[in-house]
Enzyme design. Structure first.
Site, short mmCIF file in Angstrom:
data_model
loop_
_atom_site.label_atom_id
_atom_site.label_comp_id
_atom_site.label_asym_id
_atom_site.label_seq_id
_atom_site.Cartn_x
_atom_site.Cartn_y
_atom_site.Cartn_z
N LYS A 1 0.76 9.06 5.07
CA LYS A 1 0.56 10.18 4.25
C LYS A 1 1.24 11.41 4.58
O LYS A 1 1.84 11.42 5.38
CB LYS A 1 -0.92 10.44 3.96
CG LYS A 1 -1.76 9.25 3.45
CD LYS A 1 -3.34 9.80 3.76
CE LYS A 1 -4.26 8.83 3.13
NZ LYS A 1 -4.20 8.29 1.78
N SER B 1 0.81 -1.25 -0.06
CA SER B 1 0.04 -0.03 0.17
C SER B 1 0.75 1.32 -0.01
O SER B 1 0.40 2.47 -0.57
CB SER B 1 -0.85 -0.13 1.32
OG SER B 1 -0.27 -0.20 2.25
#
Lengths: 208, 208
Positions: A159, A122
């Site tokens: 992030k 991911s």
DNA sequence: ATTATTACCATACAAATGTATGGTATTTAG
DNA sequence: CTAAATACCATACATTTGTATGGTAATAAT
């Protein structure tokens, strides 16, 4: 000769490892004595002799702070990996029996940071791959643009962090995911830490 | 107050960094004196005062080996990057003015290893990208399967190393490139070192 | 009952360490 | 020319440090 340490010897050895690995420099006899509340350096001296006789440390005689660990096998130091991150899944923190990897002597942790192993693809858009070790510092204020690990609604997000007036924007490396915009006081938002680096060992390891 | 170090002060500071970051423990005055051939600790003592006054170190007074670096802004230490690798091109070693990156305190170099910055995408099959820092240890005997940096016919190769009887096989991560098989005594083959790790800073840096 | 081990304490001492002070020679700045 | 900074040396001294030696008390082993 038994290599079995007594309880107290074990505690002292652990303290030595803590100091040497964590703080970077071996303590003096006096410092160890102070730490354990001994009124006397000689007590520590005798414990160290015992620990040395059992093979756990080596003492460069006459040199101040001359305690060396014999545990480490020259180039690798075992460091705990506290858990696993996979974006979208809950953060897994190994409860007690922590996994360890052999970090090259190269890689030393600042006191307050820790390691997480990345699982899954991911994060590949940030060039971080399954099996890589990310180095997390939980004690830094995130600056705009830094990659952070956070927990939002029980799932991990990794992030880039941007702080606006009262909102926080979390932007993925992969432009296909659109930015998450949340309120600063969002109840289920929890910053785990800042990704200060990625380390990948090139050794082939016996992977489970 | 000038923060400019003299040549000698710079050399001493570099030695301090080497010892603290490389060997793990700060030297004593006597050890520094010995290293530089001074007959006297006081000489070192005065240089350290000068360096301290200029703000590069701090001394925990009265404590043996009590030199702390103030350079590192707590989490980063400047380390020299010796050059650049790009598979297929010649190995570029910066001659004198070396580039430096800020490595987290985390990343400590063993005495004999060094850093190279990867340029270009030629190593992306090994998940190493442009800008990444590879940690090279030149003093280890390569074991089969390890990734090595070598120079062959004036060009850099970064491949997995396999030693056969009298031959060496260098195998690319990308199966499209076929293995290079060379004689052990190939005149233009030179092993630079073993890639013991990859480090990537997540900081956004002003890239030239 | 005796011996060995463990866990402390006290004292003593040489060597190492950090620090202070004063000195000389050279270079640099005003 | 003079003053300041730099780069060394020598000597001195209080602490710190590692080490050695001897002693006490408690526990475990023979």
């Amino acid at each position: 000769m038994s290599r079995q340490l007594t309880e107290i010897q074990k505690k002292i050895l652990e303290h030595l490892i803590d100091q040497i690995k964590g703080k970077g420099i071996p303590p003096t006899l006096a410092e160890v004595a102070r730490h354990f509340g001994y009124k006397n350096r000689a007590t520590v001296q005798q414990h160290l002799s015992a620990i040395e006789k059992k093979g756990y440390i080596r003492k460069s005689s006459k040199l101040s702070r001359g305690i060396e660990l014999t545990l480490e096998d020259k180039f690798f130091v075992p460091r705990p990996v506290l858990g696993e991150v996979a974006a979208g899944s809950p953060l897994i923190i190994y409860p007690d029996a922590i996994d360890t990897i052999d970090l090259p002597t190269i890689v030393r942790m600042p006191k307050d940071s820790f390691l997480l192993r990345v699982k899954g693809d991911s994060l590949k858009d940030a060039y971080i791959f399954s099996g890589d070790i990310v180095i997390i510092n939980p004690n830094l204020e995130p600056r705009n643009g830094q990659i952070v690990v956070a927990i939002l609604d029980d799932a991990v997000v990794v992030k880039r962090f941007f702080k606006k007036k009262s909102q926080i924007e979390l932007i993925s490396e992969n432009p296909e995911y659109k930015p998450m915009i949340i309120d600063k006081r969002h109840p289920s938002f929890k910053l785990v830490g800042i990704v200060v680096g990625v380390y990948r060992s090139m050794e082939k390891r016996r992977v489970g």
